[in-house]
Write an enzyme that holds these catalytic residues in place. Structure first.
Site, mmCIF file in Angstrom:
data_model
loop_
_atom_site.group_PDB
_atom_site.id
_atom_site.type_symbol
_atom_site.label_atom_id
_atom_site.label_comp_id
_atom_site.label_asym_id
_atom_site.label_seq_id
_atom_site.Cartn_x
_atom_site.Cartn_y
_atom_site.Cartn_z
ATOM 1 C CB SER A 84 -9.343 0.009 4.849
ATOM 2 O OG SER A 84 -9.863 -1.177 4.335
ATOM 3 C CD GLU A 119 -5.982 2.150 3.029
ATOM 4 O OE1 GLU A 119 -5.629 1.092 3.533
ATOM 5 O OE2 GLU A 119 -6.886 2.246 2.185
ATOM 6 N NE ARG A 148 -3.611 -2.548 0.623
ATOM 7 C CZ ARG A 148 -3.353 -3.724 0.059
ATOM 8 N NH1 ARG A 148 -2.409 -3.849 -0.860
ATOM 9 N NH2 ARG A 148 -4.067 -4.781 0.379
HETATM 10 P P1 NAP Z 1 -9.810 -9.634 5.305
HETATM 11 O O1 NAP Z 1 -10.032 -10.552 4.165
HETATM 12 O O2 NAP Z 1 -10.787 -9.639 6.451
HETATM 13 O O3 NAP Z 1 -8.361 -9.841 5.873
HETATM 14 C C1 NAP Z 1 -7.861 -9.016 6.931
HETATM 15 C C2 NAP Z 1 -6.418 -8.772 6.664
HETATM 16 O O4 NAP Z 1 -5.720 -9.994 6.779
HETATM 17 C C3 NAP Z 1 -6.227 -8.265 5.266
HETATM 18 O O5 NAP Z 1 -5.761 -6.991 5.333
HETATM 19 C C4 NAP Z 1 -5.297 -9.229 4.595
HETATM 20 O O6 NAP Z 1 -4.095 -8.656 4.134
HETATM 21 C C5 NAP Z 1 -4.905 -10.212 5.653
HETATM 22 N N1 NAP Z 1 -5.101 -11.555 5.074
HETATM 23 C C6 NAP Z 1 -6.252 -12.267 5.017
HETATM 24 N N2 NAP Z 1 -6.044 -13.451 4.434
HETATM 25 C C7 NAP Z 1 -4.737 -13.492 4.087
HETATM 26 C C8 NAP Z 1 -3.909 -14.444 3.443
HETATM 27 N N3 NAP Z 1 -4.404 -15.613 3.033
HETATM 28 N N4 NAP Z 1 -2.619 -14.138 3.249
HETATM 29 C C9 NAP Z 1 -2.122 -12.950 3.649
HETATM 30 N N5 NAP Z 1 -2.840 -12.009 4.245
HETATM 31 C C10 NAP Z 1 -4.136 -12.269 4.485
HETATM 32 O O7 NAP Z 1 -9.685 -8.130 4.756
HETATM 33 P P2 NAP Z 1 -10.800 -7.042 4.437
HETATM 34 O O8 NAP Z 1 -10.575 -5.888 5.339
HETATM 35 O O9 NAP Z 1 -12.157 -7.663 4.324
HETATM 36 O O10 NAP Z 1 -10.358 -6.592 2.968
HETATM 37 C C11 NAP Z 1 -10.431 -7.508 1.886
HETATM 38 C C12 NAP Z 1 -9.284 -7.256 0.960
HETATM 39 O O11 NAP Z 1 -9.402 -5.949 0.405
HETATM 40 C C13 NAP Z 1 -7.920 -7.313 1.658
HETATM 41 O O12 NAP Z 1 -7.002 -7.930 0.804
HETATM 42 C C14 NAP Z 1 -7.586 -5.855 1.863
HETATM 43 O O13 NAP Z 1 -6.204 -5.584 1.903
HETATM 44 C C15 NAP Z 1 -8.220 -5.244 0.629
HETATM 45 N N6 NAP Z 1 -8.438 -3.817 0.769
HETATM 46 C C16 NAP Z 1 -7.553 -2.977 0.165
HETATM 47 C C17 NAP Z 1 -7.671 -1.619 0.268
HETATM 48 C C18 NAP Z 1 -6.673 -0.750 -0.439
HETATM 49 O O14 NAP Z 1 -5.998 -1.172 -1.353
HETATM 50 N N7 NAP Z 1 -6.540 0.464 -0.039
HETATM 51 C C19 NAP Z 1 -8.692 -1.079 1.021
HETATM 52 C C20 NAP Z 1 -9.597 -1.947 1.620
HETATM 53 C C21 NAP Z 1 -9.457 -3.319 1.515
HETATM 54 P P3 NAP Z 1 -3.925 -7.837 2.762
HETATM 55 O O15 NAP Z 1 -4.277 -6.449 3.108
HETATM 56 O O16 NAP Z 1 -2.469 -7.987 2.448
HETATM 57 O O17 NAP Z 1 -4.782 -8.437 1.724
#
Ligand code: NAP
Length: 345
Positions: free
Chosen positions: A245, A341, A168
């Site tokens: 987020s 963020e 990010r």
């Molecule tokens: P989630 O699926 O509830 O997961 C919570 C966190 O745990 C995430 O941030 C994710 O990291 C990490 N995670 C879950 N499973 C994983 C795996 N198999 N391996 C490595 N890391 C893992 O997350 P959520 O809040 O509902 O969001 C869903 C996805 O959307 C996530 O990937 C999140 O990063 C992404 N997102 C991105 C942005 C952005 O780009 N600004 C904003 C909102 C949400 P990661 O963050 O590395 O995926």
């Protein structure tokens, strides 16, 4: 007073509430709709003003009025600029809607961006924080971008190395180029490899595909599953204003994660190649008692504690007060520092 001549297309005293997804009130002294590089060059002359480039305002908090010039990025266009045995090369204007670009590439039969479906924002904003979701990030599909260097008025080409992508993060954030609109992204080129592999390891995504009884998903099916998960967990900003987020997932030292696991065995921990461990900010917030809890007109969303929502009529100061309260409680309970963020102006 600007002390210089602004181009005619620059508007004055523009209301901001409808310009960001958090719908916070405020006014911008100057606002320019930017549809091409020439218009950007014209505003270079007004460089004495504080400047900020805004896309769809989905990752932005206005703490009050903005005394300066907001450049609303509206450069459009998307096209296939080349193809070889290995990949399709797709270029898009910085003002294009991100999700529409993802959908369009999939409709054309060029897979690769499906895990990033429904992320709010514009194409130009995507590389700045290297948006990512469900195991894929923009850096994985990035070839190059074109940016206008505002002081010199020259167009630069930045490749993957020059962008210094990290989790990010990119050179635009590291060097503050996005804050003073020093280098403005105008177009982005993506490389979509023909040797496509589905990325379905994330629990939520895998569960959704299971639910749909899809064992060998196509890129379109993965996009549909991502969309279904996101719609279920995340509030629609046109109904419940929010900025997605609100905090980064913290990266902590391996020893710190180990210690936390002793006292909180359920804490989700994701080891990184550099030895650090990624923690889920949403989990930390939830376990600090903030899931579904409000402070004034703002609160942390009941279905996903990482999302800060405007319950109606919120002011920027309330957002900042809530963010500080959440940070303080997570620090007190876990000793972990959360960083916001969105850009806070
Ligand atoms: P989630 O699926 O509830 O997961 C919570 C966190 O745990 C995430 O941030 C994710 O990291 C990490 N995670 C879950 N499973 C994983 C795996 N198999 N391996 C490595 N890391 C893992 O997350 P959520 O809040 O509902 O969001 C869903 C996805 O959307 C996530 O990937 C999140 O990063 C992404 N997102 C991105 C942005 C952005 O780009 N600004 C904003 C909102 C949400 P990661 O963050 O590395 O995926």
């Amino acid at each position: 007073m600007t002390g210089m001549q602004l181009p005619e297309f620059v508007q004055r005293d523009v209301e901001l509430a409808s310009r960001t997804t958090l719908a916070l009130p405020g006014k911008a002294t100057f606002w320019a709709e930017i549809s091409n590089v020439d218009q950007l060059r014209q505003v270079v002359g007004s460089s004495a003003l504080r400047r900020f480039v805004l896309g769809s305002g989905s990752n932005l908090v206005f703490s009050g009025d903005f005394d300066g010039l907001l450049l609303h990025m509206a450069i459009g266009g998307r096209e296939l600029i080349g193809e070889d045995d290995d990949a399709w090369y797709v270029r898009a204007g910085a003002g294009e809607n991100w999700h529409q670009l993802v959908s369009w590439t999939l409709e054309q039969g060029w897979p690769g961006l499906e895990n990033l479906a429904l992320i709010p924002g514009t194409v130009g904003a995507a590389p700045i924080q290297n948006i990512g979701a469900y195991g894929l990030e923009v850096a994985d599909r990035f070839l190059s971008l074109e940016a206008l260097d505002m002081p010199s008025g020259r167009l630069l080409r930045l490749d993957r190395t020059a962008c210094r992508f990290a989790y990010r993060d990119s050179v635009f954030k590291q060097q503050g180029w996005h804050l003073d609109a020093c280098r403005v992204i105008t177009r982005v080129t993506f490389r979509l490899p023909k040797a496509w592999q589905p990325l379905t390891a994330y629990t939520d995504l895998a569960a959704e595909l299971d639910r749909q009884q899809t064992t060998h998903p196509t890129a379109q099916e993965i996009a549909a599953a991502v969309i279904a998960v996101r719609r279920r967990k995340l509030p629609d900003p046109t109904v419940v204003p929010n900025a997605g987020s609100f905090f980064h997932n913290p990266l902590v030292d391996g020893v710190v994660a180990e210690r936390l696991r002793w006292t909180h065995p359920d804490l989700p921990c994701y080891p990184q190649p550099d030895g650090r461990v990624k923690l889920a900010a949403g989990w930390l917030i939830e376990h600090s008692g903030w899931k579904g809890r409000d402070l004034g007109c703002v609160g942390m969303y009941e279905k996903q504690a990482l999302v800060l929502v405007n319950r109606g009529g919120a002011q920027g100061a309330e957002v900042i007060a809530l963010a500080r309260a959440v940070q303080a409680d997570v620090r007190a309970r876990f000793g972990v520092e959360l960083t916001p963020e969105p850009v806070i102006l």
